[in-house]
Design a protein around this motif. Structure first.
Motif, mmCIF file in Angstrom:
data_model
loop_
_atom_site.group_PDB
_atom_site.id
_atom_site.type_symbol
_atom_site.label_atom_id
_atom_site.label_comp_id
_atom_site.label_asym_id
_atom_site.label_seq_id
_atom_site.Cartn_x
_atom_site.Cartn_y
_atom_site.Cartn_z
ATOM 1 N N HIS A 327 7.663 96.730 68.468
ATOM 2 C CA HIS A 327 6.688 96.578 69.530
ATOM 3 C C HIS A 327 6.513 95.232 69.695
ATOM 4 O O HIS A 327 5.728 94.875 70.794
ATOM 5 C CB HIS A 327 5.380 97.436 69.099
ATOM 6 N N ALA A 328 6.490 94.386 68.590
ATOM 7 C CA ALA A 328 6.092 92.859 68.688
ATOM 8 C C ALA A 328 7.118 92.193 69.651
ATOM 9 O O ALA A 328 6.613 91.297 70.368
ATOM 10 C CB ALA A 328 6.337 92.396 67.019
ATOM 11 N N ILE A 329 8.139 92.786 69.836
ATOM 12 C CA ILE A 329 9.194 92.021 70.725
ATOM 13 C C ILE A 329 9.009 92.554 71.979
ATOM 14 O O ILE A 329 8.664 91.659 73.415
ATOM 15 C CB ILE A 329 10.657 92.006 70.195
ATOM 16 N N ARG A 330 8.983 93.925 72.519
ATOM 17 C CA ARG A 330 8.488 94.491 73.653
ATOM 18 C C ARG A 330 7.139 94.020 74.113
ATOM 19 O O ARG A 330 7.098 94.011 75.358
ATOM 20 C CB ARG A 330 8.606 95.818 73.533
ATOM 21 N N LEU A 331 6.228 93.681 73.363
ATOM 22 C CA LEU A 331 4.852 93.243 73.821
ATOM 23 C C LEU A 331 4.482 92.075 73.688
ATOM 24 O O LEU A 331 3.357 91.574 73.194
ATOM 25 C CB LEU A 331 4.122 94.172 73.221
ATOM 26 N N ALA A 332 5.447 91.005 73.543
ATOM 27 C CA ALA A 332 5.299 89.577 73.038
ATOM 28 C C ALA A 332 4.327 89.143 74.017
ATOM 29 O O ALA A 332 3.613 87.975 73.632
ATOM 30 C CB ALA A 332 6.583 88.922 72.928
ATOM 31 N N ASP A 333 3.981 89.545 75.389
ATOM 32 C CA ASP A 333 3.293 88.728 76.126
ATOM 33 C C ASP A 333 1.747 89.119 75.941
ATOM 34 O O ASP A 333 1.029 88.424 76.439
ATOM 35 C CB ASP A 333 3.654 89.302 77.589
ATOM 36 N N THR A 334 1.361 90.039 74.988
ATOM 37 C CA THR A 334 0.194 90.301 74.705
ATOM 38 C C THR A 334 -0.319 89.564 73.237
ATOM 39 O O THR A 334 -1.479 89.947 72.890
ATOM 40 C CB THR A 334 -0.115 91.745 74.336
ATOM 41 N N ASP A 335 0.761 88.673 72.365
ATOM 42 C CA ASP A 335 0.187 88.296 71.261
ATOM 43 C C ASP A 335 -0.527 86.914 71.404
ATOM 44 O O ASP A 335 -0.734 86.343 70.377
ATOM 45 C CB ASP A 335 1.232 88.214 70.436
ATOM 46 N N ALA A 336 -0.587 86.281 72.607
ATOM 47 C CA ALA A 336 -1.144 85.101 72.751
ATOM 48 C C ALA A 336 -0.616 83.942 72.123
ATOM 49 O O ALA A 336 -0.965 82.831 71.735
ATOM 50 C CB ALA A 336 -2.696 85.046 72.139
ATOM 51 N N ASN A 337 0.562 84.083 71.940
ATOM 52 C CA ASN A 337 1.558 82.940 71.216
ATOM 53 C C ASN A 337 2.642 82.649 72.057
ATOM 54 O O ASN A 337 3.548 83.234 72.437
ATOM 55 C CB ASN A 337 2.275 83.703 69.966
ATOM 56 N N PRO A 338 2.440 81.270 72.632
ATOM 57 C CA PRO A 338 3.306 80.650 73.603
ATOM 58 C C PRO A 338 4.807 80.542 73.231
ATOM 59 O O PRO A 338 5.911 80.547 74.087
ATOM 60 C CB PRO A 338 2.870 79.435 73.783
ATOM 61 N N ALA A 339 4.998 80.679 71.921
ATOM 62 C CA ALA A 339 6.388 80.653 71.389
ATOM 63 C C ALA A 339 7.136 81.951 71.102
ATOM 64 O O ALA A 339 8.319 81.962 70.851
ATOM 65 C CB ALA A 339 6.255 80.266 69.855
ATOM 66 N N THR A 340 6.529 82.973 71.647
ATOM 67 C CA THR A 340 7.279 84.491 71.790
ATOM 68 C C THR A 340 7.272 84.743 73.247
ATOM 69 O O THR A 340 6.473 84.509 73.994
ATOM 70 C CB THR A 340 6.387 85.457 70.890
ATOM 71 N N ASP A 341 8.380 85.359 73.515
ATOM 72 C CA ASP A 341 8.642 86.028 75.046
ATOM 73 C C ASP A 341 9.082 87.437 74.763
ATOM 74 O O ASP A 341 9.696 88.018 73.952
ATOM 75 C CB ASP A 341 9.829 85.184 75.577
ATOM 76 N N PRO A 342 8.460 88.429 75.738
ATOM 77 C CA PRO A 342 8.975 89.879 75.649
ATOM 78 C C PRO A 342 10.019 89.986 76.132
ATOM 79 O O PRO A 342 10.703 89.516 76.727
ATOM 80 C CB PRO A 342 7.729 90.093 76.493
ATOM 81 N N ASP A 343 10.512 91.217 75.445
ATOM 82 C CA ASP A 343 12.001 91.935 75.988
ATOM 83 C C ASP A 343 11.665 93.289 76.037
ATOM 84 O O ASP A 343 11.693 93.947 74.973
ATOM 85 C CB ASP A 343 12.926 91.525 74.992
ATOM 86 N N PRO A 344 11.246 93.825 77.110
ATOM 87 C CA PRO A 344 10.999 95.121 77.004
ATOM 88 C C PRO A 344 11.790 96.313 76.875
ATOM 89 O O PRO A 344 11.491 97.520 76.607
ATOM 90 C CB PRO A 344 10.458 95.355 78.701
#
Length: 449
Positions: A327-344
């Motif tokens: 879920h951290a990777i699929r929902l990375a657009d919700t973590d407020a961290n610019p260094a992570t990108d989502p992959d649904p």
């Protein structure tokens, strides 16, 4: 001999108190008598390893989840230890401090304690255990001394029943409310699978987070600090968290182009490994010259550590409720961290167990287990990791510490853990192992024996 055993077992159950029914003045004579028996018999030290193998087989036959294997194996091996050590008096007792019948055979006590515990824990396998017991008793040298064997069996039965009665109230079967996690960023939630199609089932084994430990003063005694930062929001925004997420995102994905076969195969091997498989390692390396009580002590220690490290792991998981990489990777657009990108569409090598991420159970358990073996036997030992549930692939190590190092990597290669969780798990496992080794089953001075 069975009639004598039955009578003695009933007598012990009726008359032996927690502090012992026989007077301490008899202990010196008992020790001398049993020392003579041990010299004559060669003190069949592999009776302990034989019944460890029987316990491993029972655990696998019952298809116990690796998360609960440690509790069952610790019950068996603490009973075996107290049964043997109660007769020979070389170490501090674990739980049972009663006195055994005069002249009881330690070998008979060991096999009866194991058999009694296993029959209670796995009643469907009773016939298998009875057959194993008959075989073990037949192998005891000097077995024609039916009185000493019957006394040993009665004592082993008594010790096992005391341990079983204690652990019956440890909270393992207590129903607890389900933990369904949540939808907030960073919070664990279950993954949709064939058996959990809408991804709404609660986390498993909540009782292990509050289980009565075998050695720790509480399930939270060695609880680590929160992952990455004091608050979840700070953790998700941290560079450390982003680095861990991006690492597992690349190497842990199902179709990773970074992960090689040398990563994939060990990841699958360790996923099939629990307490049952790791105690098999101990059977490979236990010194041939070990006495019966030395083996009983070693296997009790490592299984106490196995049980308590898992309790500590679940305490941490249910305390912090950190989401898995899935879920951290699929929902990375919700973590407020610019260094992570989502992959649904991201998926790991396999589906993560249905419980929270932090800390890694495999890291805390294997870290503690291997550290204990290294302290007791020395780190440099060659052994092979074999898992019945992943046949066809094994891995040979030359040091116990190498196994810990690999299992930490394997959980990242599998796509189910962050590196921080594995590092923290190892550190906690070492602390628990040191605590157990420094406080339990300690050698007695000569005047205490």
């Amino acid at each position: 001999m069975n009639d004598q055993f039955d009578e003695l077992a009933k007598g012990l159950a009726q008359s032996v108190t927690r502090r012992g029914a026989l007077k301490k003045t008899c202990l010196g004579l008992v020790s001398l008598a049993l020392a003579g028996l041990a010299d004559v018999s060669g003190a069949r030290a592999d009776a302990v390893t034989d019944w460890n193998a029987t316990t491993e087989q029972a655990v696998k036959t019952a298809a116990l989840n690796p998360g609960v294997q440690g509790r069952f194996m610790a019950i068996v091996h603490t009973a075996v230890f107290d049964a043997v050590n109660g007769i020979v008096h070389q170490y501090t007792p674990y739980f049972v401090t009663d006195d055994p019948p005069l002249g009881a055979r330690p070998e008979a006590a060991a096999v009866q304690a194991a058999c009694t515990a296993l029959k209670s824990l796995f009643p469907a396998q009773t016939a298998t255990f009875d057959a194993a017991l008959a075989e073990s008793l037949a192998r005891i040298p000097g077995g024609n001394n039916s009185v000493s064997i019957a006394r040993g069996r009665a004592w082993g039965e008594h010790v096992a029943q005391v341990i079983l009665a204690w652990r019956a109230a440890d909270g393992f079967t207590t129903p607890l409310p389900g933990d369904f996690g949540g939808d907030a960023p960073g919070v664990w939630r279950s993954i949709a699978t064939a058996t959990n199609p809408d991804g709404t089932l609660p986390a498993v084994f909540p009782q292990l987070a509050v289980l009565v430990p075998f050695a720790m003063t509480s399930s939270s005694q060695f609880r680590p600090g929160p992952p990455y930062a004091p608050t979840l929001a700070e953790a998700l925004a941290s560079a450390h968290y982003a680095a861990d997420v991006n690492e597992v995102k690349a190497i842990g994905r199902l179709d990773s182009t970074v992960r090689t076969a040398e990563h994939t195969q060990p990841a699958l091997l360790w996923q099939a490994t629990g307490a049952a498989e790791e105690t098999r390692i101990a059977r490979q390396v236990v010194p041939a010259e070990n006495s019966l009580v030395a083996n009983a002590r070693l296997f009790a220690l490592i299984n106490i550590i196995a049980a308590d490290t898992i309790i500590a792991g679940f305490d941490s998981k249910y305390t912090y409720n950190l989401w898995r990489p899935h879920h951290a990777i699929r929902l990375a657009d919700t973590d407020a961290n610019p260094a992570t990108d989502p992959d649904p569409a991201w998926a790991g090598l396999f589906i993560a167990p249905r419980h929270q991420e932090y800390m890694s159970n495999h890291a805390v358990f294997t870290g503690g287990f291997m550290h204990a073996l290294a302290r007791e036997l020395g780190d440099d030992h060659t052994f092979t990791l074999i898992a019945r549930d992943y046949p066809g692939f094994t891995w040979t190590f030359n040091r116990f510490s190498d196994a810990t190092a690999q299992v930490k990597e394997a959980r990242i290669w599998a796509g189910i853990h962050y590196r921080n969780s594995c590092d923290v798990g190892e550190a906690v496992g070492l602390r628990i192992a040191d605590y157990v080794l420094d406080h339990f089953l300690l050698p007695l001075d000569e005047d205490q024996q």
